[in-house]
Structures are given as structure tokens and as C-alpha cells.
Design a protein around this motif. Structure first.
Motif, PDB file in Angstrom:
ATOM      1  N   LEU A 285      42.703 -89.179 -35.675  1.00 19.53           N
ATOM      2  CA  LEU A 285      44.072 -89.629 -34.829  1.00 19.53           C
ATOM      3  C   LEU A 285      43.734 -90.008 -33.853  1.00 19.53           C
ATOM      4  N   VAL A 286      43.064 -91.294 -33.537  1.00 23.37           N
ATOM      5  CA  VAL A 286      41.981 -91.862 -32.058  1.00 23.37           C
ATOM      6  C   VAL A 286      43.353 -92.292 -31.425  1.00 23.37           C
ATOM      7  N   PRO A 287      42.547 -92.131 -30.099  1.00 26.03           N
ATOM      8  CA  PRO A 287      43.506 -93.041 -28.776  1.00 26.03           C
ATOM      9  C   PRO A 287      43.231 -94.072 -29.049  1.00 26.03           C
ATOM     10  N   LEU A 288      44.154 -95.776 -28.396  1.00 25.95           N
ATOM     11  CA  LEU A 288      42.979 -97.102 -28.679  1.00 25.95           C
ATOM     12  C   LEU A 288      42.203 -96.487 -27.345  1.00 25.95           C
ATOM     13  N   THR A 289      41.154 -97.067 -26.954  1.00 24.46           N
ATOM     14  CA  THR A 289      40.105 -96.716 -25.981  1.00 24.46           C
ATOM     15  C   THR A 289      40.661 -98.374 -25.592  1.00 24.46           C
ATOM     16  N   THR A 290      40.296 -98.749 -23.541  1.00 28.76           N
ATOM     17  CA  THR A 290      40.897 -99.415 -22.882  1.00 28.76           C
ATOM     18  C   THR A 290      39.761-100.131 -22.837  1.00 28.76           C
ATOM     19  N   ASP A 291      39.425-101.464 -23.086  1.00 28.57           N
ATOM     20  CA  ASP A 291      37.774-102.800 -22.564  1.00 28.57           C
ATOM     21  C   ASP A 291      37.382-102.382 -21.513  1.00 28.57           C
ATOM     22  N   PRO A 292      36.425-102.585 -21.235  1.00 32.36           N
ATOM     23  CA  PRO A 292      35.332-102.973 -20.261  1.00 32.36           C
ATOM     24  C   PRO A 292      36.368-103.708 -18.913  1.00 32.36           C
ATOM     25  N   GLY A 293      36.701-103.463 -17.898  1.00 33.78           N
ATOM     26  CA  GLY A 293      37.350-104.441 -17.306  1.00 33.78           C
ATOM     27  C   GLY A 293      39.085-104.731 -17.759  1.00 33.78           C
ATOM     28  N   CYS A 294      39.411-103.929 -17.964  1.00 29.70           N
ATOM     29  CA  CYS A 294      40.553-104.298 -18.104  1.00 29.70           C
ATOM     30  C   CYS A 294      41.695-102.913 -17.835  1.00 29.70           C
ATOM     31  N   ASP A 295      42.300-103.254 -17.211  1.00 31.92           N
ATOM     32  CA  ASP A 295      43.603-102.170 -17.117  1.00 31.92           C
ATOM     33  C   ASP A 295      44.817-102.585 -17.267  1.00 31.92           C
ATOM     34  N   PRO A 296      45.167-102.455 -18.617  1.00 27.27           N
ATOM     35  CA  PRO A 296      47.220-101.729 -19.138  1.00 27.27           C
ATOM     36  C   PRO A 296      47.657-101.442 -17.679  1.00 27.27           C
ATOM     37  N   GLY A 297      48.346-102.092 -17.119  1.00 28.10           N
ATOM     38  CA  GLY A 297      48.637-101.308 -16.094  1.00 28.10           C
ATOM     39  C   GLY A 297      49.780-100.211 -16.350  1.00 28.10           C
ATOM     40  N   ALA A 298      51.319-101.062 -17.038  1.00 27.50           N
ATOM     41  CA  ALA A 298      52.588-100.504 -17.036  1.00 27.50           C
ATOM     42  C   ALA A 298      51.830 -99.317 -18.373  1.00 27.50           C
ATOM     43  N   ARG A 299      51.653 -99.866 -18.984  1.00 25.67           N
ATOM     44  CA  ARG A 299      50.900 -99.483 -20.679  1.00 25.67           C
ATOM     45  C   ARG A 299      52.614 -98.500 -21.610  1.00 25.67           C
ATOM     46  N   TYR A 300      52.497-100.194 -21.147  1.00 23.78           N
ATOM     47  CA  TYR A 300      54.437 -99.787 -22.118  1.00 23.78           C
ATOM     48  C   TYR A 300      53.909 -99.433 -22.973  1.00 23.78           C
ATOM     49  N   GLY A 301      52.750 -99.347 -24.290  1.00 23.88           N
ATOM     50  CA  GLY A 301      52.476 -98.603 -26.020  1.00 23.88           C
ATOM     51  C   GLY A 301      51.660 -97.499 -25.318  1.00 23.88           C
ATOM     52  N   LEU A 302      51.482 -97.083 -26.443  1.00 30.34           N
ATOM     53  CA  LEU A 302      50.726 -95.527 -26.389  1.00 30.34           C
ATOM     54  C   LEU A 302      50.742 -95.599 -27.959  1.00 30.34           C
ATOM     55  N   HIS A 303      49.133 -95.819 -28.219  1.00 30.43           N
ATOM     56  CA  HIS A 303      48.982 -95.772 -29.808  1.00 30.43           C
ATOM     57  C   HIS A 303      47.838 -94.822 -30.498  1.00 30.43           C
ATOM     58  N   LEU A 304      47.917 -93.788 -31.446  1.00 26.13           N
ATOM     59  CA  LEU A 304      46.831 -93.736 -31.884  1.00 26.13           C
ATOM     60  C   LEU A 304      47.286 -94.247 -33.160  1.00 26.13           C
ATOM     61  N   ALA A 305      45.385 -94.219 -33.707  1.00 29.22           N
ATOM     62  CA  ALA A 305      45.102 -95.176 -35.207  1.00 29.22           C
ATOM     63  C   ALA A 305      44.541 -94.331 -36.077  1.00 29.22           C
ATOM     64  N   LEU A 374      45.346-103.196 -38.743  1.00 26.90           N
ATOM     65  CA  LEU A 374      46.173-102.806 -36.989  1.00 26.90           C
ATOM     66  C   LEU A 374      47.584-101.765 -37.092  1.00 26.90           C
ATOM     67  N   TRP A 375      47.823-103.142 -37.668  1.00 19.58           N
ATOM     68  CA  TRP A 375      49.231-102.193 -37.781  1.00 19.58           C
ATOM     69  C   TRP A 375      49.492-100.978 -38.841  1.00 19.58           C
ATOM     70  N   ASP A 376      49.331-101.407 -39.551  1.00 19.90           N
ATOM     71  CA  ASP A 376      49.505-100.053 -41.147  1.00 19.90           C
ATOM     72  C   ASP A 376      48.626 -98.951 -40.761  1.00 19.90           C
ATOM     73  N   SER A 377      47.962 -99.220 -39.411  1.00 23.26           N
ATOM     74  CA  SER A 377      47.075 -96.882 -38.545  1.00 23.26           C
ATOM     75  C   SER A 377      47.689 -97.014 -37.788  1.00 23.26           C
ATOM     76  N   TRP A 378      48.687 -97.873 -37.340  1.00 24.40           N
ATOM     77  CA  TRP A 378      48.620 -97.517 -35.695  1.00 24.40           C
ATOM     78  C   TRP A 378      50.322 -96.013 -35.737  1.00 24.40           C
ATOM     79  N   ILE A 379      49.854 -95.272 -34.635  1.00 26.73           N
ATOM     80  CA  ILE A 379      51.587 -94.147 -34.541  1.00 26.73           C
ATOM     81  C   ILE A 379      51.811 -94.609 -32.843  1.00 26.73           C
ATOM     82  N   ALA A 380      52.959 -95.513 -32.831  1.00 29.57           N
ATOM     83  CA  ALA A 380      53.532 -94.968 -31.651  1.00 29.57           C
ATOM     84  C   ALA A 380      54.061 -93.944 -30.995  1.00 29.57           C
ATOM     85  N   LEU A 381      53.659 -93.645 -29.722  1.00 31.05           N
ATOM     86  CA  LEU A 381      53.921 -92.795 -29.535  1.00 31.05           C
ATOM     87  C   LEU A 381      55.232 -92.987 -27.687  1.00 31.05           C
ATOM     88  N   PRO A 382      55.654 -91.881 -27.241  1.00 30.94           N
ATOM     89  CA  PRO A 382      56.896 -92.765 -26.721  1.00 30.94           C
ATOM     90  C   PRO A 382      56.817 -92.664 -24.938  1.00 30.94           C
TER      91      PRO A 382
END
Length: 421
Positions: A285-305, A374-382
Motif C-alpha cells: 500500500l504505497v503512497p504516490l511520490t512527488t515528481d522532481p520539480g513539482c510541488d502539489p501545493g494544496a494537495r487536494y487528494g492523497l492516494h495510496l496504490a 491506476l484508478w482501479d489500484s488507488w485508495i483515496a484518503l480523507p
């Protein structure tokens, strides 16, 4: 399944949450009867100035929703019947549906990165002589890899529209999202990090786009304050058919979040990073990592694969986590090519625009294997409950997730089935 978690897990109120000051200000406006604004009053003006600064764009228009902002952007850029627009299949429906109202043809494109975003490589195969524009969504707040997309658009003479509805405060290589295309939109409604309850903005570097969008959304007073092009001023009195103004009440509420945005971004980022760290050694159950040079800002979603030994068991994992009191679920919006509107067309062959033949309104309907996988593997956290600084929910979630995964791994694996159908 684990039974050690018998105490009830208490979540704070779901976002949006407003300060007492914001509540007093809206109450003051209600007391004055200032619940609408036909012109360009101080609340709307301040909100637009703030969003223009945030994105580095000279022109901003406030409207009543992100959907209206998208409709206004496509319209003001001149997209119309028969124009093909490349869009992600993995996005919220209203990234795409305004195109149907204009008679344009959405072309659904597969995900190209681990976050579900389109890339230049997934867009390029769908180019045709009828392609007029590219629309991208910074899904869950993680920026699209914009440099290759910008290059693709320029090389082919295409318009570029950014849907930043998830991405308040997100940056790509140090630049704010919303500052790359011919137009960009932000939702300021619902559970977005910046929310007025209902609202949205359009930002653009082009004055004519700004003026055309103003004519579409707000005739008379507002357009009188905005429209200067002599070719357009005769239409100020009637506008161009819509009334999509934002309420000053919504502006005040959204502005209160913008004024506190830096702190909100730090709080959410800190909570997300801490949870990702606590789950670093949790297999399958793996968090999605942030790509180099990217900042997700408000982080509207938090997902685990869901991966490894639990692959194909997403819905089983969700059920087990929910049984411990966690507010987890599959992501809310499945890939659009699964939806009847895009797979088979409007009911009864309705045409949504008089310039379009009835029938399926998109090209093509699929396949889009990476978006599906991707969608079939993701779990959305609150994420909408993780806005408090140093949230105590982080440790509770990490503890329960780790225990549930361990329990599931010990059980005989279920027969893998496709989730999300």
C-alpha cells in the motif's frame, strides 16, 4: 480482521472551515443586503487581484463555479462545433462537458504518469488536422509535466487550457500552475482548499479572452467595467447569453482561505509527508511520490496504490480499512470513457449543440489502459480532514493502515477481480 481498534476515531469537521472573522464579514454583507454584485465591487475585485498574483497572469474573471470558468475559457478562446480538443480521460467530468455545450469534440487521452496526468506522449497520437486545443488537469494537485506539453501545443499551433481546480498553490519547476496556457481555471467551490462554497475563476494572458469571457458571463455593469475593445462594446448591454456571476459572499469566504493559503499549504504538506513517512515500510500500500520539480501545493487528494500481494484487491482493502473507522474510499471519479455520456452519447441520441450530429460526442472511447489500471489500484484518503497543523489523525491512520495490511497479507489471497466496475 483486526479487532484491536475499538475506540472511535474522531475526525475534525470536513473542509471547508471558516474563521470567525470570515463568518462575521459574510454576516455583515447579508445585513446590508449585499448578497449579489452586478458590477465589480471590492470583494470581487480583491479576489481577482489575488488570483492574478498567484498565477502571474494579468487578467482574472470571477464566476460562479469552476465549470462556468471552463465553459467561459473554451468559449472565449473560440472553440466551437467540430473542433477537437485533447483532454484527459482521468479527470472530473466538467473538465470536458463544457466542450459538448459548444459543439466541440472531446478526444479522451490516456494517463501518462503515475499520478494519472496526461503527458505529451499520451496526447501526441491523437493529433489530427481538426485538433484545435489541448486541455490538461493537474490531477489531485500534482502538476502535469508542462514543458513538453507546452512545446507540443506550440509546435502544432494549438491552444492550451489548464484545469487547476485541484491545484491551488501548486508549482511546476518553480512556476505556479495556471501560468502556462492561453487560459487556466480554478474551482473555488465545494471541498477545495480555497472555497467560497460555489465559485471559480478564469485567468489568462490575453485581454480579448478576458473581455469575451466577461461578455459571456456578466452583461451590463461588470462588462461595462471590463470590456474596452470597440468591436465588443456594442454588446455590453446584452452580453452573450449567460449570467454566471460570483456572489460577494462567496468571494469573502474564498478570500479568507487565500489570505491563509501559505499556512494551509504547510499544514497539509506536513501531514501528508508525515503519513507517507510512517507508511514507508508498509508493503503493498504505497503512497504516490512527488515528481522532481513539482510541488502539489494544496494537495487536494492523497492516494495510496494497492500493489504487490494485495494487487487486484482494492475494494477488499477499502472495506477492511473502513471497518476500523478510516474514511477511505475509491477515488470519486472513474475514467470518463467508462461513463455512458462519453461511451455511448446522450440519451435518445440528443444533440447537446445544434451544430453537432446526435450520437457519441467524443473520439475515441478507448482503450485507456493506464488510466484504468491506476484508478482501479488507488485508495483515496480523507485529505479534506487533514488540514490541521500536526494532525493527530496522521498517526492513527498510519497505525490502522499498517495493521490492516498485515492482516490481509496473512490471509489467503482472494481471487483478483477488477475494482471500480
Amino acid at each position: 480482521m483486526t479487532t484491536r481498534f475499538r475506540h472511535r476515531l474522531v475526525h475534525p469537521p470536513e473542509w471547508p472551515v471558516y474563521t470567525e472573522r470570515a463568518q462575521r464579514e459574510t454576516a455583515r454583507l447579508v445585513g446590508r443586503g449585499r448578497t449579489f454584485d452586478y458590477g465589480h465591487g471590492p470583494e470581487i475585485s480583491r479576489l481577482e487581484e489575488t488570483m492574478a498574483r498567484l498565477t502571474g497572469r494579468p487578467h482574472c474573471l470571477a464566476v460562479n463555479s469552476g465549470t462556468s470558468a471552463l465553459y467561459s475559457a473554451y468559449f472565449a478562446l473560440g472553440i466551437g462545433p467540430g473542433d477537437e480538443v485533447l483532454v484527459p480521460t482521468l479527470t472530473f467530468p466538467t473538465t470536458v462537458t463544457p466542450l459538448l455545450l459548444l459543439g466541440a469534440v472531446p478526444v479522451l487521452c490516456d494517463a501518462g504518469d503515475a499520478h494519472g496526468n496526461v503527458t505529451a506522449d499520451t496526447l501526441r497520437p491523437h493529433l489530427t488536422p481538426r485538433t484545435r486545443a489541448i486541455g490538461v488537469t493537474h490531477l489531485w494537485g500534482h502538476p502535469v509535466d508542462m514543458d513538453p506539453v507546452v512545446e507540443l501545443a506550440r509546435a502544432n499551433g494549438l491552444l492550451l487550457i489548464e484545469d487547476c481546480s485541484h491545484a491551488h498553490g501548486s508549482t511546476y519547476r518553480g512556476r505556479p500552475v495556471g501560468g502556462f496556457g492561453d487560459a487556466a481555471v480554478f474551482s473555488l467551490g465545494g471541498v477545495k482548499t480555497v472555497s467560497g462554497g460555489m465559485g471559480g475563476v478564469l485567468v489568462t494572458p490575453h485581454r480579448r479572452v478576458h473581455e469575451m469571457a466577461s461578455l459571456l458571463t456578466a452583461f451590463r455593469q461588470r462588462s461595462r467595467a471590463t470590456v474596452e475593445d470597440p468591436a465588443l462594446t456594442p454588446y455590453i448591454g446584452t452580453g452573450l447569453g449567460a449570467n454566471l456571476r460570483m456572489s460577494p459572499l462567496a468571494c469573502v469566504l474564498a478570500q479568507s482561505h487565500l489570505d491563509d493559503l501559505d499556512r494551509l499549504l504547510r499544514a497539509k504538506a506536513g501531514n501528508f509527508r508525515r503519513l507517507e513517512s510512517l507508511l514507508a515500510d508498509c508493503p503493498d500500500l504505497v503512497p504516490l511520490t512527488t515528481d522532481p520539480g513539482c510541488d502539489p501545493g494544496a494537495r487536494y487528494g492523497l492516494h495510496l496504490a494497492v500493489t504487490g500481494a494485495l494487487e487486484g484487491r482494492r475494494d477488499e482493502v477499502v472495506a477492511a480499512l473502513r471497518a476500523t473507522g478510516l474514511k477511505v474510499r475509491p477515488p470519486t471519479t472513474a475514467p470518463l470513457h467508462r461513463d455512458p455520456l462519453f461511451a455511448s452519447g446522450p440519451p435518445g441520441g440528443w444533440a447537446l449543440h445544434p451544430g453537432v450530429r446526435p450520437g457519441r460526442p467524443v473520439r475515441p472511447a478507448g482503450p485507456h489502459p493506464r488510466a484504468d489500471a491506476l484508478w482501479d489500484s488507488w485508495i483515496a484518503l480523507p485529505a479534506t480532514h487533514l488540514y490541521e497543523e500536526n494532525s493527530t489523525l496522521v498517526d492513527a491512520y498510519a497505525e490502522r493502515i499498517t495493521a490492516v495490511v498485515a492482516d490481509l497479507r496473512e490471509r489467503a489471497p482472494a481471487t483478483p477481480t477488477r475494482s471500480g466496475r
